[in-house]
Design a protein around this motif. Sequence first.
Motif, mmCIF file in Angstrom:
data_model
loop_
_atom_site.group_PDB
_atom_site.id
_atom_site.type_symbol
_atom_site.label_atom_id
_atom_site.label_comp_id
_atom_site.label_asym_id
_atom_site.label_seq_id
_atom_site.Cartn_x
_atom_site.Cartn_y
_atom_site.Cartn_z
ATOM 1 N N PHE A 102 0.806 -1.226 0.000
ATOM 2 C CA PHE A 102 0.000 0.000 0.000
ATOM 3 C C PHE A 102 0.844 1.282 0.000
ATOM 4 C CE2 PHE A 102 -3.060 -2.916 2.243
ATOM 5 C CZ PHE A 102 -4.017 -2.936 1.269
ATOM 6 N N GLU A 103 2.026 1.264 0.626
ATOM 7 C CA GLU A 103 2.772 2.497 0.903
ATOM 8 C C GLU A 103 3.982 2.710 -0.004
ATOM 9 O OE1 GLU A 103 1.980 4.895 2.685
ATOM 10 O OE2 GLU A 103 0.648 4.172 4.256
ATOM 11 N N TRP A 107 10.127 4.135 -7.978
ATOM 12 C CA TRP A 107 11.477 4.566 -8.311
ATOM 13 C C TRP A 107 11.406 5.053 -9.756
ATOM 14 C CZ3 TRP A 107 15.592 4.792 -4.909
ATOM 15 C CH2 TRP A 107 15.420 4.160 -3.684
ATOM 16 N N TRP A 109 12.550 6.545 -13.592
ATOM 17 C CA TRP A 109 13.439 6.009 -14.631
ATOM 18 C C TRP A 109 14.859 6.509 -14.387
ATOM 19 C CZ3 TRP A 109 11.935 2.100 -17.384
ATOM 20 C CH2 TRP A 109 10.572 1.911 -17.606
ATOM 21 N N GLU A 139 3.242 -8.838 -10.983
ATOM 22 C CA GLU A 139 2.805 -7.639 -11.706
ATOM 23 C C GLU A 139 2.090 -6.653 -10.780
ATOM 24 O OE1 GLU A 139 -0.722 -8.260 -14.317
ATOM 25 O OE2 GLU A 139 -0.774 -10.289 -13.481
ATOM 26 N N PHE A 140 1.704 -7.104 -9.585
ATOM 27 C CA PHE A 140 0.849 -6.283 -8.728
ATOM 28 C C PHE A 140 1.593 -5.466 -7.673
ATOM 29 C CE2 PHE A 140 -1.857 -9.975 -9.936
ATOM 30 C CZ PHE A 140 -2.752 -9.275 -10.720
ATOM 31 N N PHE A 145 10.782 -2.511 -13.842
ATOM 32 C CA PHE A 145 10.641 -2.499 -15.303
ATOM 33 C C PHE A 145 12.015 -2.151 -15.893
ATOM 34 C CE2 PHE A 145 6.017 -0.637 -15.061
ATOM 35 C CZ PHE A 145 5.549 -1.825 -14.537
ATOM 36 N N LEU A 186 9.758 -2.990 -23.144
ATOM 37 C CA LEU A 186 9.952 -3.091 -21.701
ATOM 38 C C LEU A 186 9.821 -4.554 -21.287
ATOM 39 C CD1 LEU A 186 7.822 -0.157 -20.203
ATOM 40 C CD2 LEU A 186 10.305 -0.413 -20.089
ATOM 41 N N VAL A 187 10.533 -4.935 -20.246
ATOM 42 C CA VAL A 187 10.296 -6.219 -19.585
ATOM 43 C C VAL A 187 10.180 -5.948 -18.090
ATOM 44 C CG1 VAL A 187 11.468 -7.643 -21.297
ATOM 45 C CG2 VAL A 187 12.767 -6.730 -19.362
ATOM 46 N N SER A 188 9.391 -6.780 -17.425
ATOM 47 C CA SER A 188 9.316 -6.685 -15.968
ATOM 48 C C SER A 188 10.026 -7.891 -15.380
ATOM 49 C CB SER A 188 7.865 -6.642 -15.505
ATOM 50 O OG SER A 188 7.193 -7.821 -15.884
ATOM 51 N N ALA A 206 13.065 1.307 -13.794
ATOM 52 C CA ALA A 206 12.145 2.067 -12.939
ATOM 53 C C ALA A 206 11.256 1.050 -12.257
ATOM 54 C CB ALA A 206 11.291 3.024 -13.780
ATOM 55 N N SER A 207 10.483 1.486 -11.290
ATOM 56 C CA SER A 207 9.446 0.590 -10.748
ATOM 57 C C SER A 207 8.302 1.418 -10.198
ATOM 58 C CB SER A 207 10.015 -0.360 -9.694
ATOM 59 O OG SER A 207 10.417 0.323 -8.531
ATOM 60 N N PRO A 208 7.061 0.931 -10.442
ATOM 61 C CA PRO A 208 5.889 1.679 -9.998
ATOM 62 C C PRO A 208 5.654 1.484 -8.501
ATOM 63 C CG PRO A 208 5.189 -0.342 -11.059
ATOM 64 C CD PRO A 208 6.692 -0.310 -11.154
ATOM 65 N N ILE A 211 0.664 -0.657 -4.845
ATOM 66 C CA ILE A 211 -0.676 -0.385 -4.312
ATOM 67 C C ILE A 211 -1.324 -1.664 -3.783
ATOM 68 C CG2 ILE A 211 -0.975 1.564 -5.910
ATOM 69 C CD1 ILE A 211 -3.084 -0.174 -7.395
ATOM 70 N N PHE B 140 2.360 -2.596 -17.923
ATOM 71 C CA PHE B 140 3.267 -1.468 -17.723
ATOM 72 C C PHE B 140 2.574 -0.112 -17.602
ATOM 73 C CE2 PHE B 140 5.797 -4.598 -20.210
ATOM 74 C CZ PHE B 140 6.715 -4.903 -19.213
ATOM 75 N N PHE B 145 -6.627 -3.309 -11.548
ATOM 76 C CA PHE B 145 -6.518 -4.530 -10.743
ATOM 77 C C PHE B 145 -7.886 -4.776 -10.107
ATOM 78 C CE2 PHE B 145 -1.816 -3.478 -9.427
ATOM 79 C CZ PHE B 145 -1.377 -3.718 -10.712
ATOM 80 N N ARG B 174 -7.939 -0.450 4.084
ATOM 81 C CA ARG B 174 -6.859 -1.376 3.738
ATOM 82 C C ARG B 174 -7.053 -2.767 4.316
ATOM 83 N NH1 ARG B 174 -1.408 2.350 4.044
ATOM 84 N NH2 ARG B 174 -1.939 3.578 2.213
ATOM 85 N N ILE B 211 3.751 4.846 -15.139
ATOM 86 C CA ILE B 211 5.114 5.385 -15.230
ATOM 87 C C ILE B 211 5.719 5.109 -16.600
ATOM 88 C CG2 ILE B 211 5.459 5.088 -12.738
ATOM 89 C CD1 ILE B 211 7.464 2.817 -13.425
#
Lengths: 262, 262
Positions: A102-103, A107, A109, A139-140, A145, A186-188, A206-208, A211, B140, B145, B174, B211
């Motif tokens: 959640f928090e 990061w 690009w 993916e969640f 990425f 892109l690849v994850s 980078a990374s989202p 959530i 990406f 979700f 949450r 992102i």
Amino acid sequence: MELTAEQLARFERDGLLVLPGLFSPEEIARLRAELPALFAEDHPGNIREQDSAEVRTAMGLHLRNPVFAKLVRHPRLVGPARQLRGAALYVQQVKVNVKAAFEGEQWQWHYDFATHHSEDGVPEPLALNLHVFLDDVTEFNGPLFFIPGSQAYGPAAAHLDTRTTSYPLWVVERDTVSDLVARHGLVSATGPAGTGLIFGDTMVHASPANISPWDRAIFSVILNPVANALTRRQRPDYKHHRDLTPVTPLPDDCLLSAAAAE
Amino acid sequence: MELTAEQLARFERDGLLVLPGLFSPEEIARLRAELPALFAEDHPGNIREQDSAEVRTAMGLHLRNPVFAKLVRHPRLVGPARQLRGAALYVQQVKVNVKAAFEGEQWQWHYDFATHHSEDGVPEPLALNLHVFLDDVTEFNGPLFFIPGSQAYGPAAAHLDTRTTSYPLWVVERDTVSDLVARHGLVSATGPAGTGLIFGDTMVHASPANISPWDRAIFSVILNPVANALTRRQRPDYKHHRDLTPVTPLPDDCLLSAAAAE
């Protein structure tokens, strides 16, 4: 632990290498058990998120904890790194990027060398970033990425972003990201806890935010050739360690054995 | 366009239904061509992101544009909705959630009925949210979700969040999200532009920030039974339309034909 010729070729081409099952569930449990006490410490290496008190990254862990002192010398990390960059590597940075449920925030690009060069005066992009997933990464919950092949372009235009998150970062310009993604996609990097990952100093990633209700802790050690060491010491030790002693591997069972790293 | 027995059973069980290839590339191109002019309008239904001038959501589109006026009456949307909820449905809300490349921010964990009930006095969770992907949606660029099965628990505890984004939203606690995900897991809704998606008013969902360098626009129309209409009119018309005239379907080729929706 030796990388195969196929893995070496893949690293050369893509700039990253995923190593499924690099560490066992028992080894991961041993590492995870150390985290709550480390995150609870009032230590300058514990950097918290911008919008909450959750730890974003916990740094300098091999100097703060005996199990992580072993992990930075683990032959399944040090072996491949020496194969790629030679025998004399020092421990540049050691951390767990937490990305709490959640928090955990994004990061942006970036490629690591922008920081290593601009802040620490590292001459060449030779450092390797070696990751171990301490949680299942899906993916969640905010996986990394990567733009595979982006490492081949070398250092791209970047600027210091002190606003977006709590961690100042040299980030790549959006036009550059768009151009590189248009060429390479892109690849994850996802996989169960215990998965390993290696990428180089000019790999754009980078990374989202996370959530999801699942934590996403990843261990990272950066190993850099001693001959390519830092030339400026403006950042704190836990961001770039000053001890240039070449790292030597411990036995393969070191994480589960009672013996301390001498 | 009729849903099959298998699709009806899946919707009943999971609370959502993905409809691959619901609209053709030509139809999607027709819709996308309208967006730049709509986003450029100085209209109260264009709500911008908290951290940038990018449009987050553009609302009331069927009253602002003749092509979207046809889309809300498209038989491939209205047909399945009537099959699930009866013939007399009114157009409650019409929007494009933009989630622009690099800038598009998250949508927090929520279910639509919390807002529809608390703000608009909608009696029962019978509204359907029908989506059409206007861009390819991937892992990406901020896909939705869903917690499949969460719709079966009915309205969960929620609170109004006016802080996290520019759009006030009744979000789920949450602890509830964690409990529901522990029971049912998560799925992401991804697919090429033209993919359709249907979910109900108590389905718990969220989406992370975008992102990536790829836009992620999704069209959404909410259809609600006339017998279940709003009882409070505190939100602006573009958030919950007052016209309760039952929607009637147009011909299947309406998006590509020159005829206006009469």
